[in-house]
Each structure stands twice: as structure tokens, then as C-alpha cells.
Scaffold this motif. Structure first.
Motif: not given
Length: 415
Positions: A264-267, A26-30, A95-98, A353-355
Motif C-alpha cells: 500500500e502506497y499513497m492510498g 489538509s496540505y492543499e497546494i495553495t 506522500g502526495v503532499s511531499d 490518493y487525492w492528486a
């Protein structure tokens, strides 16, 4: 702890995983690039940017030997050192978003430069090199000749880089403090880069620090000093330090029983299996179908790389920087114990791990797999059989891809 008891701790609630994934995505970069743009407008005064810069630089690889070289300067609130890639990100639970949010707050002020920098300590490149060898963030003033390009560049080896702008100049606003061991490597014009890297590591510098120093062309024989593209320097340091550590355990006693470690880390899910024997290492990656890593796949994509007791002579293609990063984490653990072992690292890359945020998360994921309890089994086969029950691929599929697992005697049930 017996392996069965150890594995029971990692039984997963699939519904909870899906909720976590939905929340993460839900935390998209845009969603926050607009806010970043406003912060840049406030930080840039006319054609200048003044502020503390993290002790980190970026060197591109396109058009080598004439590369894009940059100073990374935070323009958002926070401690400048927090923006630099380090194991502290893992300890803080980012996380990835952070990570993406932190990196969008870094302006990459760039200029084109030739990689030959043996005598260059002035101008833009000189300032960049001073920033790289300093032991704390340095105040700089950067003269810009273009508006920042509000974008984010993603890479599977290096950490993301944020908005970019062409720079006309850079000036230090203070005298950087350079650690004495770094001064020593600079003063010795006959010290090869590999030896200097091992020396800095022994003196307590982590691979993140060494990578920055190498990238700035501040290691190696004086006549050979070059800027090293960031992507290349990350893998070079992991590989060189790993070889140094492997040399330290070549004559060590082997571990006495088979161990299974998990993290386990970031998916990314890491199963690290150590078993008695001379040093041998393999990484097997399993990438989920319909993910950014395997978008057209109908099944998990498997990649692997392996080395025996004598190590490797060629670069790893299939698993690239992840191989050297994970191998380093294992070798650090064995070196601390004064033991050697055969090791299989199984990395499951899930949709969470989406990005890409860089191989630092692989390094930290494996490094920290050795914290806390671990499982034990009587044989390597028993360990692999138990772990495979937690994997998205069959033992047969794993055997077809893994040299270490291929050595196990097959049973019909494996397929």
C-alpha cells in the motif's frame, strides 16, 4: 504463510484511515504556493536563474513535432538530486503532499523546439540534452524572458511539473560527466533505441535514468534521434524493458504454488497474485466513487488490460501507463527468481490518493510488494476468493472485468 494469516495483517481501522485522509488533504497546494513564489523571487536575479539542476528534463507533447522543451531547476533549498523522480521517493516514504511540494520548487524553463535533434548539441536544446545524459546535477545559468507562472501541472503518467517560464538561453557552468555506457549508445549511430535501452538497463541504469536519456533524443539510430515527449518516453521505457525481461523468462520453469503479495502506497492498494503457469499478465484497477478519478460515479469504476504468453501488439488504453509500470515490477521480480507465472495485479485507488503524482508510484508500489512475507494458497481460485473479501467490489464484478478471474467457475454466492 497461509493466505488467511497473511490477509489478517491487513485488516483496517476505518476510523484511522479517515483521520489519515483528513490529515493528508489538509496540505492543499495553495497553502504553500505563496511561499514558493517568494523563493522564486529570491532565486531569480534580474532575468537570470543560476543554480544546480536535477538530472531531469521535460518535453511536452502539444503541437508535436514542435514541442515545448524544458530544463527543470530547483529554486528551493535541498539537494538538487532529491527533486528528480526516482524510486528513492518511495524509500523516503514521500506522500502526495511531499511530492507536490518538491515539484513546486522546480522551475521549468522552456523553449519551443523541433523534435529533430540528431546533431544538436549547442544552444538551449543542447544544454538540455547535456543535462539529461549527465550522471549528476549540473550547474546551469538560464536566461528568462518572462516572469514564472506559479502553477502546478498534474499528470497521471509523468510526475508533476512546477512553475514555468519562457527561456531565452541556457549555458552550462561546468562540464557534465557522462557515464561510459551512455557515451557508447551515443557513439553507435546504428543502434536501435530498443537495444540501447536494454543495454543500459543491464548495465545498472534504472528506468528513470533511461527515460530521461530517451526523452532527450540521445538513443536510437543517429538519423532517427528525436526528442520524445516525457509522457511517451516513460511508457516506452517501461514497455521496452518489460519486453526484454519477459524474453528472459519465456523458457523458465514456472513457480510451484500460488502466492499473494500486498503493498500500500499513497492510498493505492496493490494485491499481486502469482499462480503457476506460462506467463500471462493482467492489471485491474478499481477507482473509488466521488474521488478525483471517478467524480460522478456511484460505484467503483473498473478498468483492466491483459496480455498472454506472446505479449501485446497494441497500446493499452484503459489503464494506460499504469499497466506497463506494474507489469515491469512483476517481471523484475520473476526475472530475479528465474521463474515465470501467471499474474493478476489488483489496484484499488482510494480517496487518499487525492492528486496524481505519476505512474512512478505504481511502479514502486508493485516493485516493493514483493518485499517481506507473502501469502500462499493451494489454488488460484482460493487466492482470488480470499483477496476479494478485502476488495470494494464483489467477485462477480471482478469476474465480469477480468479475463483471468473470468476463467474461474462461477458460484451463485459470487454475485
Amino acid at each position: 504463510m497461509q493466505l488467511d494469516d497473511f490477509i489478517e495483517d491487513f485488516q483496517r481501522d476505518e476510523a484511522a484511515e479517515k483521520r489519515r485522509l483528513a490529515e493528508e488533504k489538509s496540505y492543499e497546494i495553495t497553502d504553500y504556493l505563496d511561499e514558493v513564489e517568494r523563493e522564486f523571487e529570491q532565486a531569480v536575479s534580474g532575468d537570470s536563474l543560476f543554480g544546480a539542476t536535477a538530472p531531469e528534463i521535460f518535453v511536452g507533447r502539444s503541437s508535436y513535432p514542435n514541442v515545448s522543451t524544458g530544463v527543470l531547476s530547483p529554486v528551493t533549498d535541498g539537494d538538487a538530486a532529491d527533486f528528480a523522480t526516482s524510486g528513492e521517493w518511495y524509500r523516503q516514504g514521500l506522500g502526495v503532499s511531499d511530492v507536490l511540494q518538491r515539484r513546486t520548487g522546480l522551475l521549468n524553463s522552456t523553449r519551443s523546439a523541433n523534435v529533430d535533434v540528431r546533431d544538436v548539441w549547442d544552444g538551449f536544446v543542447g544544454v538540455q540534452r547535456e543535462v539529461a545524459i549527465a550522471d549528476h546535477p549540473v550547474d546551469v545559468e538560464v536566461g528568462l524572458d518572462s516572469e514564472p507562472d506559479i502553477d502546478l501541472s498534474l499528470d497521471d503518467v509523468g510526475a508533476p511539473t512546477g512553475p514555468r517560464a519562457s527561456a531565452e538561453s541556457a549555458d552550462l557552468a561546468e562540464n557534465p560527466h557522462v557515464p561510459r555506457p551512455v557515451e557508447k549508445t551515443l557513439e553507435d549511430d546504428d543502434w536501435q533505441a530498443e537495444g540501447a535501452m536494454a543495454y543500459l538497463y543491464r548495465r545498472g541504469f534504472d528506468v528513470y535514468d533511461i527515460n530521461t536519456i530517451l526523452s532527450a533524443g540521445a538513443l536510437g539510430r543517429g538519423r532517427d534521434r528525436r526528442l520524445v515527449p516525457t509522457r511517451w518516453s516513460i511508457t516506452a521505457v517501461d514497455d521496452t524493458v518489460g519486453q526484454y525481461l519477459r524474453g528472459g523468462i519465456r523458457n523458465a520453469s514456472t513457480i510451484s504454488e500460488t502466492e499473494v503479495h500486498y503493498n500500500e502506497y499513497m492510498g493505492n492498494r496493490y494485491w499481486v497474485v502469482l499462480t503457476p503457469g506460462q506467463w500471462e499478465f493482467e492489471l485491474v484497477e478499481m477507482k473509488a466513487p466521488d474521488s478525483v478519478w471517478n467524480p460522478a460515479g456511484e460505484a467503483y469504476y473498473l478498468a483492466s488490460a491483459h496480455e498472454g504468453y506472446e505479449g501485446r501488439t497494441g497500446y493499452v488504453e484503459e489503464t494506460a501507463g499504469a499497466y506497463y509500470a506494474s507489469r515491469l515490477g512483476v517481471l523484475e521480480h520473476l526475472h530475479d527468481r528465474g521463474r515465470q507465472a501467471k499474474c493478476l495485479v489488483l489496484r484499488e485507488v482510494t480517496d487518499e490518493y487525492w492528486a496524481p503524482v505519476g505512474v512512478w508510484q505504481v511502479r514502486e508500489g508493485v516493485r516493493n510488494a514483493f518485499e517481506g512475507q507473502h501469502g500462499e494458497s493451494e489454488t488460484f481460485r482460493e487466492a482470488i476468493t480470499g483477496v476479494t473479501e478485502q476488495l470494494p467490489v464483489s467477485l462477480g464484478a471482478l469476474r465480469r472485468k477480468s479475463e483471468l478471474v473470468a476463467g474461474l467457475q462461477a458460484k451463485l454466492s459470487d454475485f
